[in-house]
Design a protein around this motif. Structure first.
Motif, PDB file in Angstrom:
ATOM      1  N   UNK A 186       0.851  -1.192   0.000  1.00 11.03           N
ATOM      2  CA  UNK A 186       0.000   0.000   0.000  1.00 11.03           C
ATOM      3  C   UNK A 186       0.888   1.243   0.000  1.00 11.03           C
ATOM      4  N   UNK A 187       0.239   2.405  -0.153  1.00 10.70           N
ATOM      5  CA  UNK A 187       0.943   3.676  -0.007  1.00 10.70           C
ATOM      6  C   UNK A 187       1.389   3.831   1.437  1.00 10.70           C
ATOM      7  N   UNK A 188       2.629   4.245   1.633  1.00  8.81           N
ATOM      8  CA  UNK A 188       3.138   4.462   2.975  1.00  8.81           C
ATOM      9  C   UNK A 188       2.802   5.861   3.433  1.00  8.81           C
ATOM     10  N   UNK A 189       2.630   6.048   4.746  1.00  6.15           N
ATOM     11  CA  UNK A 189       2.363   7.399   5.251  1.00  6.15           C
ATOM     12  C   UNK A 189       3.544   8.314   4.958  1.00  6.15           C
ATOM     13  N   UNK A 190       3.312   9.624   4.872  1.00  8.60           N
ATOM     14  CA  UNK A 190       4.389  10.570   4.507  1.00  8.60           C
ATOM     15  C   UNK A 190       5.583  10.502   5.440  1.00  8.60           C
ATOM     16  N   UNK A 191       5.364  10.125   6.727  1.00 11.53           N
ATOM     17  CA  UNK A 191       6.472  10.108   7.673  1.00 11.53           C
ATOM     18  C   UNK A 191       7.275   8.820   7.619  1.00 11.53           C
ATOM     19  N   UNK A 192       6.910   7.886   6.716  1.00 11.31           N
ATOM     20  CA  UNK A 192       7.633   6.615   6.617  1.00 11.31           C
ATOM     21  C   UNK A 192       9.085   6.875   6.254  1.00 11.31           C
ATOM     22  N   UNK A 193      10.015   6.094   6.876  1.00 16.03           N
ATOM     23  CA  UNK A 193      11.436   6.301   6.562  1.00 16.03           C
ATOM     24  C   UNK A 193      11.723   5.959   5.114  1.00 16.03           C
ATOM     25  N   UNK A 194      12.652   6.685   4.488  1.00 20.94           N
ATOM     26  CA  UNK A 194      12.974   6.405   3.088  1.00 20.94           C
ATOM     27  C   UNK A 194      13.665   5.077   2.940  1.00 20.94           C
ATOM     28  N   UNK A 195      13.504   4.468   1.769  1.00 21.76           N
ATOM     29  CA  UNK A 195      14.194   3.212   1.501  1.00 21.76           C
ATOM     30  C   UNK A 195      15.671   3.475   1.321  1.00 21.76           C
ATOM     31  N   UNK A 196      16.480   2.410   1.526  1.00 24.03           N
ATOM     32  CA  UNK A 196      17.924   2.535   1.327  1.00 24.03           C
ATOM     33  C   UNK A 196      18.210   2.866  -0.126  1.00 24.03           C
ATOM     34  N   UNK A 197      19.178   3.732  -0.316  1.00 21.48           N
ATOM     35  CA  UNK A 197      19.525   4.137  -1.685  1.00 21.48           C
ATOM     36  C   UNK A 197      20.924   3.668  -2.015  1.00 21.48           C
TER      37      UNK A 197
END
Length: 546
Positions: A535-546
């Motif tokens: 699903x869509x993650x909430x805006x405060x979700x931590x970013x994925x590893x880049x």
């Protein structure tokens, strides 16, 4: 305090040092006024007896007798108590702690008392005099560390240091958090024969420690590391066994156990005039690669211009400084494919099929492409960063500035563990099992030879030892790769599809059996597992590893 002359009349006290006690006596006085316990304590303090340990029952009894007008002869109401000292040593001898129960009118603990008891207990090392002095000055202590062992300093593991910081690496560079950087691989670095490549820094033995009781604490020596036995294009320096030199001119590449030097083949362009290129090493094309051509290299491929629909296969990385054009949806170029064991980097890609063992980095745009990467896909660095149409598959993350388009062009993404990774994990397990069985058989032979030296040819024993050593190294390498893949599987649970600026309707995301289709246009957005559902993650979700 009430200073009435009749308060406490007939009441007297005597401190008996021999008995270590304070005694009270009462001579009845008809003029005496009643007293209470607060008055009595204040009176005793005025007399200098406030630091003694009072006996509550005796105080109560004294007050009752005094206020009743009864005589009292030598009633013990308080005790003179010396300070109590105790030192405890930890079971491992790593520290000693001090406890001091404060004196109550008696003798305080001295520094000499503490040092004497440390000596009695055999404590000779790591005594902390400043901490002892502070505890003595305070007159009390609770679990204060007054002696600390010198721990052993374990040896540092040996390591291989590159003397060429810009050398490319074929060793997986994924961190524990799954991070990797968008990088411009630039030009291929070359070395000449005899040029230093790496230095082996031997492991250290470490430094022995010592407990507070003087018992040595052995140090664990570091794990030694050696240059691999076969490093193509490189040779150990005859004058320094800890230094690796280039044996040939070519491109230095960091590999497990050292560095190799791959020959570099340079060509102005690849077209009908030059013919196809197949090279055991790295290939540099200064210009373009024409449609229908093939380049195969065991090392890296670097293209200074544009790659028209063609076949590019590299054991390492592929860099296309211009753009990569492919044959997705084009009948005349259905066999065009870009495949590499490392990372793929390009300015842009259109209708290209790209498979990368590590990651895919495209600066500008990926349009109607089929992209598959072992770790990450990122589109957009200094330029637009659009992924429009086609398919993209990566284990850990797919990131672009804009995903999909306002025209709702179908754009499919898939993250998580791929079937190919599952197959590789099974292959590794089977290969390791076979090696371990073979090593067990050789171990049995060596045990038999050790017990029956006359019955086994020494040359056979020598060959068996060499084989056992090689098998052990191979098993260790297989375990390392299994562990790396297991870590990747764990990280894949946090896989994300990320739009840094916008994500449009028409985007579909798959993760295992989960499927999510974007129902309406979004601004910046992330899609990943939420409570076991994609699903869509909430805006405060931590970013994925880049």
């Amino acid at each position: 305090m009430d200073v009435s002359p009749n308060k406490g009349a007939g009441l007297s006290f005597r401190l008996d040092r021999a008995a270590a006690a304070l005694f009270a006596s009462v001579v009845p006085d008809p003029q005496a006024e009643p007293v209470d316990e607060p008055w009595l304590h204040a009176h005793l303090a005025d007399e200098g007896y406030d630091k003694l340990r009072y006996l509550p029952m005796a105080i109560t009894g004294l007050l009752a007798q005094y206020n009743s007008g009864n005589a009292v002869e030598a009633l013990k109401i308080a005790e003179v108590v010396d300070a109590e000292l105790s030192i405890t040593i930890s079971g491992d001898g790593m520290f000693a702690v001090l406890n001091i129960v404060p004196a109550q009118g008696g003798k305080a603990v001295s520094k000499a008392d503490v040092l004497d008891q440390l000596t009695e207990k055999g404590v000779t090392e790591g005594i902390l005099l400043d901490d002892i002095n502070r505890a003595i000055a305070a007159g009390a202590a609770q679990n204060v560390v007054i002696a600390r062992a010198k721990p052993a300093v374990h040896g540092a593991d040996g390591r291989l240091e590159s003397l060429l910081p810009a050398a490319r690496s074929r060793v997986p560079r994924l961190t524990e958090t799954g991070q990797t950087d968008f990088r411009d691989l630039g030009d291929i670095l070359t070395v000449s024969p005899g040029q230093p490549l790496m230095r082996r820094v031997p492991a250290t033995a470490g430094m022995e420690g010592i407990t507070v009781l003087g018992t040595p604490i052995p140090a664990v020596a570091g794990k030694e590391v050696m240059f691999a036995s076969k490093l193509a294009g490189a040779v150990i320096d005859p004058a320094d066994p800890n230094r690796l030199l280039a044996e040939i001119a070519g491109q230095p590449v960091v590999v497990a156990g050292g560095m190799i030097v791959e020959p570099v083949y340079t060509v102005p362009a690849v077209n009908m005039a030059s013919g196809n290129v197949s090279f055991d090493g790295s290939v540099v094309v200064r210009g373009d690669v024409a449609a229908g051509m093939t380049i195969k290299a065991t090392g890296d491929i670097e293209i200074g211009g544009t790659a028209d629909p063609c076949m590019l296969e590299a054991g390492g990385n592929i860099v296309v400084k211009g753009g990569a054009l492919g044959g997705v949806g084009r009948k005349e170029h259905t066999d065009s494919l870009i495949r590499c064991g490392g990372s793929f980097t390009a300015g842009y890609a259109q209708q290209a099929r790209v498979e990368a063992g590590d990651s895919i980095f495209i600066d500008d745009m990926a349009m109607q492409c089929e992209l598959a990467a072992g770790n990450h896909i990122r589109v957009g660095n200094k330029r637009r960063g659009h992924i429009i149409g086609g398919q993209a598959l990566a284990t850990l993350s797919i990131t672009g500035k804009v995903l999909g388009s306002p025209n709702r062009i179908a754009t499919a993404f898939e993250v998580g563990v791929s079937p190919a990774m599952n197959r590789r994990m099974q292959e590794l397990a089977h290969e390791r099992d076979a090696h371990e069985k073979q090593l067990l058989d050789i171990s049995k032979l060596l045990v038999f030879a050790d017990r029956n030296p006359s019955r086994v040819d020494p040359k056979m024993v020598e060959r068996a030892c060499a084989t056992a050593k090689n098998l052990s190294a191979e098993i260790e390498a297989l375990r390392d790769e299994e562990q790396r893949l297991n870590d990747l599987v764990m990280l894949s649970q946090q896989a994300r599809v990320i739009a840094e600026q916008a994500m449009y309707e028409g985007v579909t995301v798959l993760m295992g059996t989960h499927r999510y289709r974007l129902a309406r246009d979004q601004g910046p957005a992330q899609i990943g597992l939420v409570g076991g559902t994609l699903d869509l993650l909430p805006p405060e979700a931590p970013p994925a590893a880049r």
